[in-house]
Design a protein around this motif. Structure first.
Motif, PDB file in Angstrom:
ATOM      1  N   LYS A  16       0.832  -1.191   0.000  1.00 18.84           N
ATOM      2  CA  LYS A  16       0.000   0.000   0.000  1.00 18.84           C
ATOM      3  C   LYS A  16       0.869   1.243   0.000  1.00 18.84           C
ATOM      4  O   LYS A  16       0.552   2.246  -0.612  1.00 18.84           O
ATOM      5  N   ALA A  17       1.989   1.180   0.723  1.00 12.79           N
ATOM      6  CA  ALA A  17       2.832   2.350   0.826  1.00 12.79           C
ATOM      7  C   ALA A  17       3.516   2.674  -0.471  1.00 12.79           C
ATOM      8  O   ALA A  17       3.613   3.809  -0.882  1.00 12.79           O
ATOM      9  N   LYS A  18       3.975   1.691  -1.159  1.00  7.82           N
ATOM     10  CA  LYS A  18       4.815   1.940  -2.304  1.00  7.82           C
ATOM     11  C   LYS A  18       4.070   2.089  -3.598  1.00  7.82           C
ATOM     12  O   LYS A  18       4.634   2.529  -4.584  1.00  7.82           O
ATOM     13  N   GLY A  19       2.805   1.715  -3.628  1.00  6.17           N
ATOM     14  CA  GLY A  19       2.138   1.728  -4.919  1.00  6.17           C
ATOM     15  C   GLY A  19       2.779   0.683  -5.787  1.00  6.17           C
ATOM     16  O   GLY A  19       2.512  -0.491  -5.646  1.00  6.17           O
ATOM     17  N   LEU A  20       3.687   1.101  -6.658  1.00  2.49           N
ATOM     18  CA  LEU A  20       4.357   0.148  -7.542  1.00  2.49           C
ATOM     19  C   LEU A  20       5.832   0.037  -7.186  1.00  2.49           C
ATOM     20  O   LEU A  20       6.666  -0.223  -8.026  1.00  2.49           O
ATOM     21  N   MET A  21       6.178   0.244  -5.909  1.00  2.00           N
ATOM     22  CA  MET A  21       7.580   0.223  -5.529  1.00  2.00           C
ATOM     23  C   MET A  21       8.192  -1.158  -5.615  1.00  2.00           C
ATOM     24  O   MET A  21       7.515  -2.154  -5.536  1.00  2.00           O
ATOM     25  N   ASP A  22       9.519  -1.161  -5.699  1.00  3.92           N
ATOM     26  CA  ASP A  22      10.265  -2.413  -5.619  1.00  3.92           C
ATOM     27  C   ASP A  22      10.345  -2.801  -4.157  1.00  3.92           C
ATOM     28  O   ASP A  22      11.037  -2.186  -3.380  1.00  3.92           O
ATOM     29  N   ARG A  23       9.650  -3.859  -3.756  1.00  5.78           N
ATOM     30  CA  ARG A  23       9.595  -4.172  -2.333  1.00  5.78           C
ATOM     31  C   ARG A  23      10.929  -4.655  -1.793  1.00  5.78           C
ATOM     32  O   ARG A  23      11.162  -4.612  -0.602  1.00  5.78           O
ATOM     33  N   LYS A  24      11.828  -5.138  -2.657  1.00  7.24           N
ATOM     34  CA  LYS A  24      13.114  -5.579  -2.129  1.00  7.24           C
ATOM     35  C   LYS A  24      13.915  -4.405  -1.581  1.00  7.24           C
ATOM     36  O   LYS A  24      14.672  -4.543  -0.646  1.00  7.24           O
ATOM     37  N   SER A  25      13.760  -3.252  -2.224  1.00  4.98           N
ATOM     38  CA  SER A  25      14.524  -2.110  -1.766  1.00  4.98           C
ATOM     39  C   SER A  25      13.975  -1.543  -0.472  1.00  4.98           C
ATOM     40  O   SER A  25      14.659  -0.830   0.231  1.00  4.98           O
ATOM     41  N   ILE A 165      11.816  17.308  -2.123  1.00  7.06           N
ATOM     42  CA  ILE A 165      10.837  16.229  -2.282  1.00  7.06           C
ATOM     43  C   ILE A 165      11.476  14.910  -1.876  1.00  7.06           C
ATOM     44  O   ILE A 165      12.622  14.622  -2.252  1.00  7.06           O
ATOM     45  N   THR A 166      10.744  14.118  -1.113  1.00  8.02           N
ATOM     46  CA  THR A 166      11.177  12.769  -0.747  1.00  8.02           C
ATOM     47  C   THR A 166      10.150  11.771  -1.249  1.00  8.02           C
ATOM     48  O   THR A 166       8.956  11.902  -0.955  1.00  8.02           O
ATOM     49  N   VAL A 167      10.599  10.802  -2.022  1.00  8.56           N
ATOM     50  CA  VAL A 167       9.732   9.743  -2.542  1.00  8.56           C
ATOM     51  C   VAL A 167      10.319   8.384  -2.152  1.00  8.56           C
ATOM     52  O   VAL A 167      11.412   8.312  -1.593  1.00  8.56           O
ATOM     53  N   PHE A 168       9.589   7.320  -2.478  1.00  3.71           N
ATOM     54  CA  PHE A 168       9.993   6.003  -2.000  1.00  3.71           C
ATOM     55  C   PHE A 168      10.248   4.989  -3.108  1.00  3.71           C
ATOM     56  O   PHE A 168      10.802   3.930  -2.841  1.00  3.71           O
ATOM     57  N   ASP A 169       9.845   5.281  -4.319  1.00  2.37           N
ATOM     58  CA  ASP A 169       9.955   4.296  -5.391  1.00  2.37           C
ATOM     59  C   ASP A 169      11.085   4.687  -6.337  1.00  2.37           C
ATOM     60  O   ASP A 169      10.939   5.576  -7.165  1.00  2.37           O
ATOM     61  N   ASN A 393      22.149 -25.431   1.419  1.00  2.00           N
ATOM     62  CA  ASN A 393      22.473 -24.007   1.247  1.00  2.00           C
ATOM     63  C   ASN A 393      22.487 -23.300   2.598  1.00  2.00           C
ATOM     64  O   ASN A 393      21.661 -23.582   3.466  1.00  2.00           O
ATOM     65  N   ALA A 394      23.409 -22.374   2.763  1.00  2.00           N
ATOM     66  CA  ALA A 394      23.452 -21.549   3.963  1.00  2.00           C
ATOM     67  C   ALA A 394      22.505 -20.369   3.802  1.00  2.00           C
ATOM     68  O   ALA A 394      22.217 -19.943   2.679  1.00  2.00           O
ATOM     69  N   PRO A 395      21.995 -19.827   4.914  1.00  2.13           N
ATOM     70  CA  PRO A 395      21.109 -18.664   4.813  1.00  2.13           C
ATOM     71  C   PRO A 395      21.798 -17.487   4.119  1.00  2.13           C
ATOM     72  O   PRO A 395      23.007 -17.286   4.284  1.00  2.13           O
ATOM     73  N   THR A 396      21.033 -16.737   3.342  1.00  2.09           N
ATOM     74  CA  THR A 396      21.534 -15.521   2.690  1.00  2.09           C
ATOM     75  C   THR A 396      20.548 -14.404   3.013  1.00  2.09           C
ATOM     76  O   THR A 396      19.819 -13.937   2.152  1.00  2.09           O
ATOM     77  N   LEU A 397      20.530 -14.016   4.284  1.00  2.00           N
ATOM     78  CA  LEU A 397      19.543 -13.042   4.746  1.00  2.00           C
ATOM     79  C   LEU A 397      19.761 -11.688   4.084  1.00  2.00           C
ATOM     80  O   LEU A 397      20.891 -11.271   3.848  1.00  2.00           O
ATOM     81  N   ASN A 398      18.676 -11.027   3.818  1.00  2.00           N
ATOM     82  CA  ASN A 398      18.729  -9.740   3.135  1.00  2.00           C
ATOM     83  C   ASN A 398      18.609  -8.604   4.137  1.00  2.00           C
ATOM     84  O   ASN A 398      18.035  -8.756   5.213  1.00  2.00           O
ATOM     85  N   GLN A 399      19.167  -7.481   3.774  1.00  2.00           N
ATOM     86  CA  GLN A 399      19.007  -6.237   4.516  1.00  2.00           C
ATOM     87  C   GLN A 399      18.802  -5.146   3.486  1.00  2.00           C
ATOM     88  O   GLN A 399      18.636  -5.421   2.299  1.00  2.00           O
ATOM     89  N   SER A 400      18.808  -3.916   3.925  1.00  2.00           N
ATOM     90  CA  SER A 400      18.662  -2.841   2.962  1.00  2.00           C
ATOM     91  C   SER A 400      19.837  -2.873   1.989  1.00  2.00           C
ATOM     92  O   SER A 400      20.982  -3.069   2.393  1.00  2.00           O
ATOM     93  N   GLY A 401      19.547  -2.682   0.712  1.00  2.00           N
ATOM     94  CA  GLY A 401      20.596  -2.711  -0.292  1.00  2.00           C
ATOM     95  C   GLY A 401      21.114  -1.329  -0.612  1.00  2.00           C
ATOM     96  O   GLY A 401      20.854  -0.349   0.098  1.00  2.00           O
ATOM     97  N   ILE A 402      21.828  -1.230  -1.700  1.00  2.00           N
ATOM     98  CA  ILE A 402      22.445   0.040  -2.071  1.00  2.00           C
ATOM     99  C   ILE A 402      21.393   1.059  -2.512  1.00  2.00           C
ATOM    100  O   ILE A 402      21.606   2.265  -2.426  1.00  2.00           O
ATOM    101  N   THR A 403      20.232   0.584  -2.955  1.00  2.00           N
ATOM    102  CA  THR A 403      19.156   1.502  -3.338  1.00  2.00           C
ATOM    103  C   THR A 403      18.546   2.182  -2.125  1.00  2.00           C
ATOM    104  O   THR A 403      18.064   3.311  -2.215  1.00  2.00           O
ATOM    105  N   GLY A 404      18.592   1.508  -0.974  1.00  2.00           N
ATOM    106  CA  GLY A 404      18.004   2.072   0.221  1.00  2.00           C
ATOM    107  C   GLY A 404      16.522   2.346   0.036  1.00  2.00           C
ATOM    108  O   GLY A 404      15.815   1.579  -0.618  1.00  2.00           O
ATOM    109  N   TRP A 405      16.062   3.425   0.588  1.00  2.00           N
ATOM    110  CA  TRP A 405      14.663   3.804   0.448  1.00  2.00           C
ATOM    111  C   TRP A 405      14.540   5.290   0.788  1.00  2.00           C
ATOM    112  O   TRP A 405      15.511   5.929   1.185  1.00  2.00           O
ATOM    113  N   MET A 406      13.368   5.868   0.634  1.00  2.00           N
ATOM    114  CA  MET A 406      13.128   7.257   1.040  1.00  2.00           C
ATOM    115  C   MET A 406      14.163   8.187   0.396  1.00  2.00           C
ATOM    116  O   MET A 406      15.031   8.749   1.048  1.00  2.00           O
ATOM    117  N   ILE A 407      14.027   8.385  -0.924  1.00  2.00           N
ATOM    118  CA  ILE A 407      15.006   9.126  -1.706  1.00  2.00           C
ATOM    119  C   ILE A 407      14.629  10.608  -1.747  1.00  2.00           C
ATOM    120  O   ILE A 407      13.500  10.966  -2.081  1.00  2.00           O
TER     121      ILE A 407
END
Length: 591
Positions: A16-25, A165-169, A393-407
């Motif tokens: 709902k927050a992102k509309g069409l955002m990339d949820r991985k970021s 301006i701050t956006v998220f997508d 396979n060993a876990p490959t947990l994700n965190q915020s990537g280089i795209t981050g969020w709230m640009i």
């Protein structure tokens, strides 16, 4: 904590927050902070007014049209931005060795408007410890405006543009066409504040470069490879179990499908008042049972040839979905778990209703977990290895990537671009980061004998016992433009006690997912429309798989999803993603 992350995240709230955002970021970093007890509850509600799917599509189409036509005529592709920058008129002489905000001699207060594309944003400024200090140091007054995509589009349709301006997508036309309406940070830094280049991450600036070679926006929580390598980024995902349950069962393993099912049956028998297994609120998404579970199992990010890999159809992952289905059929997964919204899930976390959980966004749930921990000594949730890959396979947990969020961007209509870039520099600097995370030394924190940041007793007590007043009076960990995990490592108070063991368990299990960032087809293309339908179908398919009444129904549901892929341009979508993955590798210098 609020978060970051940037997770948490309740997939329904994210979508709902992102509309069409990339949820991985976004996953895991949508509002980070010092464990605010109601953070998760707010995140569960804060996006509720973002509109239905029809409005999303309509506003997205409007954004495409407006940006494609030059954002309402406000720009010219960014080609003459350098000559549009006004002279400083002797206010100060920019220096690469000292931030401009310390040099600026402008006496009158600068009034700026800052639009944040989120209905949940706290628009208050200058009344709490954090923003009051920012106001004093920079001699500014910020009028925050908040809204959704519809309001954002009114600016580009001829409305009065804000200064920032701050956006998220990061994939939106608004961001991709920023050269038509925003000022390049490179030029602003060169003319007004060269010190900006010392506090901004070079890799992040390169990542956000547009085709003209300039960077217009800078995000929150952009983690580079160096950040991952530092060990200062904590994991936000864990399989947790109540300590009393774990000990009563004899500290068992949940690693294999057989062990998992057996332990769930024992929990149901031994603790009949508890729900054996829980997971993040699903809503219209996948909660923590989609890519979160895939990361937990270490499902590959790409195929052996370096091409896009459909992780949803990975055999290892499907084996665990089959296990969850069998667990559901045994009565060990509640139907309510599929219907619970964010607040309902969080209330169960707060009351310790789940015996075990696959929990994503532990910082966001830190306050709820802390409430249960404080009120139930010896029963607190702890992280254990939980389900493990069936193929090693060993876990490959994700965190915020280089795209981050709230640009965040500085617009071409900014009344004082010199002051605006000073804000960026200030907030990105260690001084600004310490303020936003911990407040003011001597007033809210001290440096202890171990060299760690330690909140003063009265501040710590307020943080633990009166989250609303803490938020109102201090706002530490909430006002986090350009926030970064590395500053959390400076204090044992950065995270609540309730999640520290979970973060310790997660050490060594993080793996950057950079290559998968921003790889979706461009909005407005046939592939993008097909992907929207595919994602929606997968979300409902996942729930149907777990709730299947028989093996035959499970297999039929899976076959139906595979057929849907074939009928909706999946090969073309995969090709686009592979191409964009390669572009990401080129940016990062990967093979």
């Amino acid at each position: 904590m609020l978060e970051g992350g940037r997770g948490f995240l309740k997939s329904v709230s994210l979508r709902k927050a992102k509309g069409l955002m990339d949820r991985k970021s976004l996953r895991g970093h949508a509002f980070r902070g010092l464990f605010y007890k109601k953070g998760g509850l707010i995140m569960g509600r804060m996006f509720k007014n973002f509109g239905k799917q029809g409005m999303k599509i309509g506003t997205a189409m409007l954004a495409v049209a407006l940006v494609a036509s030059g954002c309402g005529g406000s720009g010219n592709g960014g080609k003459d931005t350098a000559k549009k920058l006004e002279s400083l008129d002797g206010r100060y002489t920019p220096s690469a060795d000292q931030p401009a905000w310390q040099l600026d001699t402008k006496k009158e207060t600068t009034d700026l408007t800052w639009y944040v594309n989120a209905d949940w944003w706290n628009t208050d400024f200058g009344n709490d410890v954090v923003t009051k200090k920012i106001k004093e140091d920079l001699n500014i007054n910020i009028k925050f405006i908040k809204g959704d995509d519809t309001k954002l589009n009114t600016f580009f349709a001829g409305g009065e543009m804000p200064d920032l301006i701050t956006v998220f997508d990061s994939n939106s036309p608004v961001v991709q066409k920023a050269a038509s309406w925003a000022l390049p940070l490179n030029d602003l830094a060169e003319q007004y504040d060269p010190y900006f280049n010392k506090v901004a991450a070079e890799d992040t600036l390169k990542w956000f470069q547009l085709s003209d070679g300039k960077t217009y926006g800078y995000p929150n929580y952009s983690n580079t490879q160096a950040d991952y390598d530092s060990g200062n980024i904590p994991a936000k995902t864990a399989f947790v179990i109540r300590k009393d349950v774990y000990e009563a069962l004899g500290s068992p393993s949940f690693g294999t499908p057989a062990e998992f099912k057996s332990m769930m049956d024992k929990i149901k028998t031994s603790f009949p008042d508890l729900i054996p297994f829980g997971f993040n609120s699903i809503g219209t998404g996948t909660g923590s049972l989609g890519d979160v579970l895939q990361d937990f199992l270490g499902v590959p990010l790409e195929d052996k040839d370096g091409k896009f890999y459909n992780r949803n159809l990975d055999e290892d992952y499907l084996a665990w979905l089959k296990t969850l289905n069998e667990t559901y059929r045994s009565g060990d997964i509640s139907d309510d778990s599929f219907a619970d919204d964010g607040p309902a899930f969080e209330e169960k976390v707060k009351s310790g209703k789940y015996a075990t959980m696959l929990l994503d966004g532990t910082p966001q749930q830190g306050g709820n977990l802390q409430i249960f921990m404080s009120g139930n000594p010896g029963k607190e949730y702890i992280a254990i290895d939980g389900p493990q890959s069936t193929v090693g396979n060993a876990p490959t947990l994700n965190q915020s990537g280089i795209t981050g969020w709230m640009i965040s961007f500085i617009t071409k209509k900014c009344k004082d671009p010199a002051k605006a870039i000073q804000i960026f520099t200030y907030l990105l600097s260690d001084e600004g980061q310490m303020l936003m995370n911990y407040g003011i030394e001597g007033e809210t924190y001290k440096i202890n004998d171990q060299g760690k940041v330690e909140l003063l007793p009265e501040v710590k007590d307020l943080q633990l016992n009166n989250a609303d007043k803490f938020k109102k009076d201090y706002r530490m960990g909430e006002f986090m433009f350009f926030g970064h995990d590395k500053h959390k490592a400076l204090s044992d108070d950065a995270f609540p006690e309730s999640i520290k063991q979970m973060q310790e368990w997660g050490k060594g299990k993080l793996k950057p997912h950079f290559i998968l960032e921003n790889i979706n087809p461009a909005q407005g293309t046939p592939e993008a429309r097909s992907l929207t339908a595919i994602d929606t179908t997968w979300n409902t398919t996942l729930v149907s798989l777990i709730r299947s009444k028989s093996d035959d129904e499970f297999n039929a549901t899976l076959d139906s999803y595979k057929s849907f892929l074939e009928q909706n341009n999946w090969d073309k979508i995969a090709a686009v993603r592979t191409e964009k993955m390669q572009a990401n590798k080129d940016k990062l210098g990967l093979k």
